[in-house]
Scaffold this motif. Sequence first.
Motif, PDB file in Angstrom:
ATOM      1  N   ARG A 170       7.699 -13.026 -42.717  1.00 24.77           N
ATOM      2  CA  ARG A 170       8.256 -12.565 -41.582  1.00 24.77           C
ATOM      3  C   ARG A 170       7.025 -13.042 -40.682  1.00 24.77           C
ATOM      4  N   THR A 171       7.415 -13.920 -39.420  1.00 22.90           N
ATOM      5  CA  THR A 171       6.478 -14.001 -38.366  1.00 22.90           C
ATOM      6  C   THR A 171       7.097 -13.788 -37.055  1.00 22.90           C
ATOM      7  N   PRO A 172       6.189 -13.950 -35.930  1.00 22.24           N
ATOM      8  CA  PRO A 172       6.806 -13.769 -34.809  1.00 22.24           C
ATOM      9  C   PRO A 172       7.815 -14.883 -34.190  1.00 22.24           C
ATOM     10  N   TYR A 173       7.868 -15.809 -34.822  1.00 22.96           N
ATOM     11  CA  TYR A 173       9.015 -16.851 -34.620  1.00 22.96           C
ATOM     12  C   TYR A 173      10.210 -16.845 -35.716  1.00 22.96           C
ATOM     13  N   GLY A 174      10.176 -16.000 -36.629  1.00 21.46           N
ATOM     14  CA  GLY A 174      11.450 -15.802 -37.329  1.00 21.46           C
ATOM     15  C   GLY A 174      10.775 -15.471 -38.785  1.00 21.46           C
ATOM     16  N   ILE A 175      11.803 -15.545 -39.734  1.00 24.94           N
ATOM     17  CA  ILE A 175      11.412 -15.407 -41.282  1.00 24.94           C
ATOM     18  C   ILE A 175      11.378 -16.919 -41.768  1.00 24.94           C
ATOM     19  N   ARG A 176      10.263 -17.136 -42.288  1.00 23.43           N
ATOM     20  CA  ARG A 176       9.805 -18.487 -42.639  1.00 23.43           C
ATOM     21  C   ARG A 176       9.769 -18.647 -44.329  1.00 23.43           C
ATOM     22  N   MET A 177      10.218 -19.696 -44.717  1.00 22.02           N
ATOM     23  CA  MET A 177      10.231 -20.060 -46.379  1.00 22.02           C
ATOM     24  C   MET A 177       9.718 -21.159 -46.828  1.00 22.02           C
ATOM     25  N   LEU A 178       8.982 -21.139 -47.737  1.00 17.80           N
ATOM     26  CA  LEU A 178       8.520 -22.337 -48.383  1.00 17.80           C
ATOM     27  C   LEU A 178       8.788 -22.412 -49.860  1.00 17.80           C
ATOM     28  N   VAL A 179       9.192 -23.793 -50.299  1.00 18.87           N
ATOM     29  CA  VAL A 179       9.230 -23.920 -51.996  1.00 18.87           C
ATOM     30  C   VAL A 179       8.692 -25.197 -51.887  1.00 18.87           C
ATOM     31  N   GLY A 180       7.689 -25.355 -52.992  1.00 19.34           N
ATOM     32  CA  GLY A 180       7.071 -26.739 -53.049  1.00 19.34           C
ATOM     33  C   GLY A 180       6.720 -26.861 -54.518  1.00 19.34           C
ATOM     34  N   ASP A 181       6.240 -28.159 -54.766  1.00 17.18           N
ATOM     35  CA  ASP A 181       5.969 -28.826 -56.225  1.00 17.18           C
ATOM     36  C   ASP A 181       4.719 -29.355 -56.195  1.00 17.18           C
ATOM     37  N   ALA A 214       4.231 -27.409 -41.385  1.00 16.00           N
ATOM     38  CA  ALA A 214       4.060 -28.551 -42.347  1.00 16.00           C
ATOM     39  C   ALA A 214       2.683 -29.460 -42.259  1.00 16.00           C
ATOM     40  N   ALA A 215       2.413 -29.736 -40.963  1.00 10.56           N
ATOM     41  CA  ALA A 215       1.182 -30.547 -40.527  1.00 10.56           C
ATOM     42  C   ALA A 215       0.072 -29.603 -40.786  1.00 10.56           C
ATOM     43  N   TRP A 216      -0.013 -28.591 -40.569  1.00  9.14           N
ATOM     44  CA  TRP A 216      -1.139 -27.646 -40.670  1.00  9.14           C
ATOM     45  C   TRP A 216      -1.536 -27.704 -42.261  1.00  9.14           C
ATOM     46  N   ILE A 217      -0.296 -27.547 -43.212  1.00 11.08           N
ATOM     47  CA  ILE A 217      -0.681 -27.577 -44.710  1.00 11.08           C
ATOM     48  C   ILE A 217      -1.331 -28.935 -45.054  1.00 11.08           C
ATOM     49  N   GLU A 218      -0.680 -29.947 -44.489  1.00  9.77           N
ATOM     50  CA  GLU A 218      -1.382 -31.342 -44.676  1.00  9.77           C
ATOM     51  C   GLU A 218      -2.631 -31.311 -44.369  1.00  9.77           C
ATOM     52  N   ASN A 219      -3.308 -30.787 -43.288  1.00  8.34           N
ATOM     53  CA  ASN A 219      -4.318 -31.003 -42.887  1.00  8.34           C
ATOM     54  C   ASN A 219      -5.336 -30.184 -43.793  1.00  8.34           C
ATOM     55  N   THR A 240       5.324 -31.982 -52.812  1.00 14.59           N
ATOM     56  CA  THR A 240       6.831 -32.128 -52.178  1.00 14.59           C
ATOM     57  C   THR A 240       6.974 -30.700 -51.778  1.00 14.59           C
ATOM     58  N   ALA A 241       7.760 -30.531 -50.421  1.00 15.34           N
ATOM     59  CA  ALA A 241       7.812 -29.226 -50.133  1.00 15.34           C
ATOM     60  C   ALA A 241       9.131 -29.252 -49.072  1.00 15.34           C
ATOM     61  N   VAL A 242       9.511 -28.022 -49.137  1.00 18.03           N
ATOM     62  CA  VAL A 242      10.787 -27.717 -47.870  1.00 18.03           C
ATOM     63  C   VAL A 242      10.397 -26.550 -47.315  1.00 18.03           C
ATOM     64  N   LEU A 243      10.353 -26.555 -46.055  1.00 17.24           N
ATOM     65  CA  LEU A 243      10.328 -25.305 -45.084  1.00 17.24           C
ATOM     66  C   LEU A 243      11.395 -25.050 -44.349  1.00 17.24           C
ATOM     67  N   ALA A 244      11.772 -23.685 -44.362  1.00 18.42           N
ATOM     68  CA  ALA A 244      12.923 -23.332 -43.850  1.00 18.42           C
ATOM     69  C   ALA A 244      12.788 -21.986 -42.880  1.00 18.42           C
ATOM     70  N   GLU A 245      13.355 -21.866 -41.833  1.00 19.90           N
ATOM     71  CA  GLU A 245      13.228 -20.862 -40.879  1.00 19.90           C
ATOM     72  C   GLU A 245      14.487 -20.085 -40.253  1.00 19.90           C
ATOM     73  N   VAL A 246      14.655 -18.805 -40.413  1.00 17.87           N
ATOM     74  CA  VAL A 246      15.653 -18.259 -39.434  1.00 17.87           C
ATOM     75  C   VAL A 246      14.861 -17.755 -38.245  1.00 17.87           C
ATOM     76  N   VAL A 310      19.359 -21.484 -51.086  1.00 18.82           N
ATOM     77  CA  VAL A 310      18.694 -21.268 -51.903  1.00 18.82           C
ATOM     78  C   VAL A 310      17.565 -22.809 -52.007  1.00 18.82           C
ATOM     79  N   LEU A 311      16.433 -22.477 -52.043  1.00 16.95           N
ATOM     80  CA  LEU A 311      15.340 -23.442 -52.051  1.00 16.95           C
ATOM     81  C   LEU A 311      14.787 -23.494 -53.509  1.00 16.95           C
ATOM     82  N   TYR A 312      14.708 -24.785 -53.956  1.00 15.02           N
ATOM     83  CA  TYR A 312      14.215 -24.957 -55.401  1.00 15.02           C
ATOM     84  C   TYR A 312      13.482 -26.211 -55.792  1.00 15.02           C
TER      85      TYR A 312
END
Length: 385
Positions: A170-181, A214-219, A240-246, A310-312
């Motif tokens: 949970r962040t100031p910008y919303g609820i953020r999610m990440l799933v990666g491999d 995502a760019a921050w993670i890449e850096n 490989t990753a997918v980020l989601a935000e409510v 669902v992120l997987y």
Amino acid sequence: MNNASDEDPWERLRATGRFGCAPWAVPYGLILAGVAINLLVPQGTTVSATYAAAPLAAAALWTVRGTLAVSAVAVAVMSLNAFWWDRLSTNEALVRLATVVFVSLLSLGVNSALRHSVIRLSSARQIAEAAQIAVLPTPPGRIGHLSVAVRYEAAYTGARIGGDLYAVQRTPYGIRMLVGDVRGKGLSAVDAVTVVLGAFREAAEREADLAEVAAWIENALHREAEQRARTDEETEEFVTAVLAEVPAGEPGLLRIVNRGHPPPLLFPADGAVRLLEPEAYALPLGLTSLEGERRAGETVVAFPPAATLVLYTDGVTEARDSAGVFYDPVARLRGRVFTEPAALLDTLLEDVEAHTDGRTVDDMALLAVTRDRDRPRAGSPALPG
């Protein structure tokens, strides 16, 4: 009081039926086969191979006591066979009996070596699992207006350490999610998982734009690669990753950034299943240069009440049946209604296991969030039904 970690791993293997049959069946079956063969061959001819094989089979399937018991039975039956039934010459009988005794003693040594090997492997797996749990802690069951569930299924029993990852925050910008491999397995993959999760948790609090997270993670991955290059440690890791935000204040929206990852699934309350594919896939994290274009466009979709996202990881969609057909969650789960994310993930994993007949070859990490149903405003008339 003993707990699960104090349990003998050798006993646990036997109790779970990992060997595909009752443990006593093979050793004693060999002894009975030896008796049957010696009854069929002409008297004066003794076949002792099955009696010698029985203790070796017991060494692989039994405990030390069980191996000792089978060895004693094999020696006793061999003695009856040689001295009473076939009445072999003393020298031949003693040689055959000595062979069975020698193999029995060897079996006890083999059993002891296997037992210690299993214990060491069990300890290593417990350490690996502890490391994985420390890196991937289970998130709370509720965050804001979302119910949350996660699952991590290893392809091989006990081998939980790997490169699949998930996070929700949970962040100031919303609820953020990440799933990666992370490409690869083992400790190097866990190192990369740590880098990705650390960067996500920091960037999710700082960056208003999900693509910039995502760019921050890449850096962070590039910095890690440069650090390893300075120590002459080769690395070719990417994620490989997918980020989601409510978004905060907009519970009916989903923002998604996909970096070369399987697209998320959206399960509305009516039983439909929707694959949230991006307009254009971006390269996985770690494969674009620092000077190159790293920004991936956001996909914005509706997130209706009581729907589940669902992120997987690709262990789900790359699971194959005996004919080589890939698992299709959209086709197999369409029409089913789920009210809780945990129930959805459990059903999904059970369906993957049924599709593959239990022969999964890749780890699976899954994260599901379900939006609460909208409550009617105070004083408003109740809706029909």
